[in-house]
Write a protein that holds these residues in place. Structure first.
Motif, PDB file in Angstrom:
ATOM      1  N   GLU A   1       8.744  12.138 -26.924  1.00 36.70           N
ATOM      2  CA  GLU A   1       7.593  11.834 -27.772  1.00 36.70           C
ATOM      3  C   GLU A   1       6.528  11.167 -26.893  1.00 36.70           C
ATOM      4  N   VAL A   2       5.377  11.786 -26.838  1.00 42.69           N
ATOM      5  CA  VAL A   2       4.288  11.286 -25.996  1.00 42.69           C
ATOM      6  C   VAL A   2       3.217  10.696 -26.905  1.00 42.69           C
ATOM      7  N   TYR A   3       2.507   9.677 -26.437  1.00 43.39           N
ATOM      8  CA  TYR A   3       1.436   9.082 -27.237  1.00 43.39           C
ATOM      9  C   TYR A   3       0.103   9.230 -26.519  1.00 43.39           C
ATOM     10  N   ASP A   4      -0.939   9.337 -27.305  1.00 45.01           N
ATOM     11  CA  ASP A   4      -2.268   9.479 -26.702  1.00 45.01           C
ATOM     12  C   ASP A   4      -2.644   8.255 -25.872  1.00 45.01           C
ATOM     13  N   ASP A   5      -2.037   7.101 -26.205  1.00 49.19           N
ATOM     14  CA  ASP A   5      -2.390   5.898 -25.431  1.00 49.19           C
ATOM     15  C   ASP A   5      -1.432   5.658 -24.247  1.00 49.19           C
ATOM     16  N   ASP A   6      -0.523   6.593 -23.975  1.00 44.98           N
ATOM     17  CA  ASP A   6       0.269   6.506 -22.734  1.00 44.98           C
ATOM     18  C   ASP A   6      -0.661   6.628 -21.532  1.00 44.98           C
ATOM     19  N   VAL A   7      -0.268   5.983 -20.441  1.00 47.27           N
ATOM     20  CA  VAL A   7      -0.990   6.166 -19.184  1.00 47.27           C
ATOM     21  C   VAL A   7       0.017   6.653 -18.143  1.00 47.27           C
ATOM     22  N   TRP A   8      -0.191   7.847 -17.653  1.00 44.83           N
ATOM     23  CA  TRP A   8       0.743   8.453 -16.705  1.00 44.83           C
ATOM     24  C   TRP A   8       0.132   8.487 -15.306  1.00 44.83           C
ATOM     25  N   VAL A   9       0.909   8.098 -14.304  1.00 48.66           N
ATOM     26  CA  VAL A   9       0.515   8.354 -12.913  1.00 48.66           C
ATOM     27  C   VAL A   9       1.454   9.433 -12.392  1.00 48.66           C
ATOM     28  N   THR A  10       0.882  10.546 -11.995  1.00 50.80           N
ATOM     29  CA  THR A  10       1.683  11.664 -11.493  1.00 50.80           C
ATOM     30  C   THR A  10       1.305  11.926 -10.039  1.00 50.80           C
ATOM     31  N   SER A  11       2.285  12.410  -9.263  1.00 52.14           N
ATOM     32  CA  SER A  11       2.008  12.651  -7.849  1.00 52.14           C
ATOM     33  C   SER A  11       3.187  13.371  -7.228  1.00 52.14           C
ATOM     34  N   PHE A  12       2.944  14.007  -6.099  1.00 56.75           N
ATOM     35  CA  PHE A  12       4.039  14.389  -5.222  1.00 56.75           C
ATOM     36  C   PHE A  12       4.470  13.085  -4.533  1.00 56.75           C
ATOM     37  N   PRO A  13       5.799  12.905  -4.321  1.00 53.82           N
ATOM     38  CA  PRO A  13       6.230  11.640  -3.682  1.00 53.82           C
ATOM     39  C   PRO A  13       5.455  11.337  -2.392  1.00 53.82           C
ATOM     40  N   LYS A  14       5.269  10.079  -2.140  1.00 53.07           N
ATOM     41  CA  LYS A  14       4.653   9.552  -0.910  1.00 53.07           C
ATOM     42  C   LYS A  14       3.150   9.790  -0.804  1.00 53.07           C
ATOM     43  N   SER A  15       2.511  10.016  -1.930  1.00 47.42           N
ATOM     44  CA  SER A  15       1.083  10.319  -1.921  1.00 47.42           C
ATOM     45  C   SER A  15       0.214   9.127  -2.300  1.00 47.42           C
ATOM     46  N   GLY A  16       0.843   7.957  -2.459  1.00 43.81           N
ATOM     47  CA  GLY A  16       0.066   6.787  -2.881  1.00 43.81           C
ATOM     48  C   GLY A  16       0.318   6.439  -4.347  1.00 43.81           C
ATOM     49  N   THR A  17       1.472   6.841  -4.845  1.00 42.16           N
ATOM     50  CA  THR A  17       1.843   6.597  -6.242  1.00 42.16           C
ATOM     51  C   THR A  17       1.823   5.102  -6.570  1.00 42.16           C
ATOM     52  N   THR A  18       2.537   4.329  -5.753  1.00 33.84           N
ATOM     53  CA  THR A  18       2.691   2.898  -5.995  1.00 33.84           C
ATOM     54  C   THR A  18       1.329   2.198  -6.013  1.00 33.84           C
ATOM     55  N   TRP A  19       0.518   2.559  -5.046  1.00 34.65           N
ATOM     56  CA  TRP A  19      -0.833   2.000  -4.907  1.00 34.65           C
ATOM     57  C   TRP A  19      -1.645   2.290  -6.177  1.00 34.65           C
TER      58      TRP A  19
END
Ligand code: A3P
Length: 306
Positions: free
Chosen positions: A35-53
């Motif tokens: 179940e996804v919500y419109d107010d979710d905030v997703w960070v997507t990336s290929f690993p090691k691309s600056g995800t954590t940052w």
């Protein structure tokens, strides 16, 4: 298989064309049906691309720069949806709840939820793919040479990989490393970047001008920052500060794995160089040439440059 690719990939499977640990099969449907919500905030990336940052940037902007609350481990504030696939339910020794039961943990989070994933578009929950729900999606990409080098150090450190660099490069280029094919994964987001709920960032742009990216993301998320807040946050997000920030260096997870003897290279560090172009000291000129050609071929006609 003169590189020993297949033995290096024991326990891995293919899901909609992407390499992932076989254990993904146990969670694929649950993620598909999430179940996804419109107010979710997703960070997507290929690993090691600056995800954590990117996660730390996004979280701070969306939480009014609450640096006190930001002392909680980022992996807890910003759950990694498929963490269970790597260090999951099968391992009874794994006691970190947001790792072992990442999906349940995520579902128990208060809204707005902050969610990290490396999954390609094709493996995201159905409600996102069909645009039935429009959570904010911030994608970050990085040039594949730096990604590959950083990934190699990452798997030696956190995934018990014991092969050498050349073998890892083969796994990466032949779509046998986790989350590959690299370009398919990224292009799934790039090709949807004009959707109002999707924004596409590059690590290299963040290195060059973090202020602009910060302002762009702040606007995208619907917030505004005062100049003094911008300054404070830029300092908080600098490599030097994040390197010594125990909440953002994944040391909780690493420490746990270390205590179980599960790190091939226990001296590894998540916050490694934090630069663009570190591949130059690890790749031969021929390898660089190969990567460049491979990149050009795969990005021809897409408008994306990496
Ligand atoms: P290197 O291994 O090249 O140093 P991810 O979070 O997607 O796993 O990406 C990790 C990479 O981002 C690592 O790259 C890490 O050093 C870099 N990184 C993390 N925080 C950073 C920061 N504040 N500034 C610059 N690079 C950062």
């Amino acid at each position: 298989d003169r590189y020993g690719l297949s033995s290096a990939r024991k326990g891995y499977g293919e899901f909609k064309g992407y390499s992932l640990p076989e254990s993904f099969s146990k969670y694929q449907k649950e993620i598909e049906d999430l179940e996804v919500y419109d107010d979710d905030v997703w960070v997507t990336s290929f690993p090691k691309s600056g995800t954590t940052w990117t996660e730390e940037l996004v979280w701070c902007v969306a939480n009014d720069l609450d640096f006190e609350a930001a002392k909680v481990d980022l992996d807890e504030r910003f759950p990694f949806i498929e963490f269970c696939v790597f260090f999951g339910m099968d391992d009874p020794n794994n006691a970190v709840p947001y790792v072992r039961r990442s999906l349940e943990f995520l579902k128990s989070r208060p809204r707005p939820r902050f969610i990290k994933t490396h999954l390609p578009w094709e493996l995201l929950p159905k409600q996102i793919r069909t645009f039935e729900r429009r959570p904010k999606i911030i994608h970050v990409a990085r040039n594949p040479k730096d990604v590959c080098v950083s990934f190699y150090h990452h798997v030696r450190f956190l995934e018990n990989y014991s092969g050498d660099f050349n073998l890892y490069v083969q796994l990466f280029l032949r779509n046998k490393a986790n989350y590959t094919p690299f370009f398919n994964n990224i292009l799934g987001y790039w090709n949807r970047r004009s959707e109002p709920n999707i924004i596409f960032l590059k690590y290299e742009d963040m290195k060059k001008d973090l202020r602009s990216i910060l302002l762009q993301v702040t606007k995208f998320l619907g917030y505004e920052l005062r100049e003094d807040q911008v300054k404070t946050l830029l300092h908080h997000l600098s490599f030097e500060v994040m390197k010594h920030n125990k909440a953002t260096d994944h040391s909780t997870v690493a420490g746990f794995l270390k205590s179980k003897g599960l790190l091939f290279n226990p001296d590894g560090e998540f916050m490694r160089t934090g630069t663009s172009g570190s591949f130059k000291s690890e790749m031969s000129p021929a390898m660089i040439e190969y990567f460049n050609r491979w990149t050009k071929e795969n990005l021809a006609g897409t408008g994306l440059e990496l």
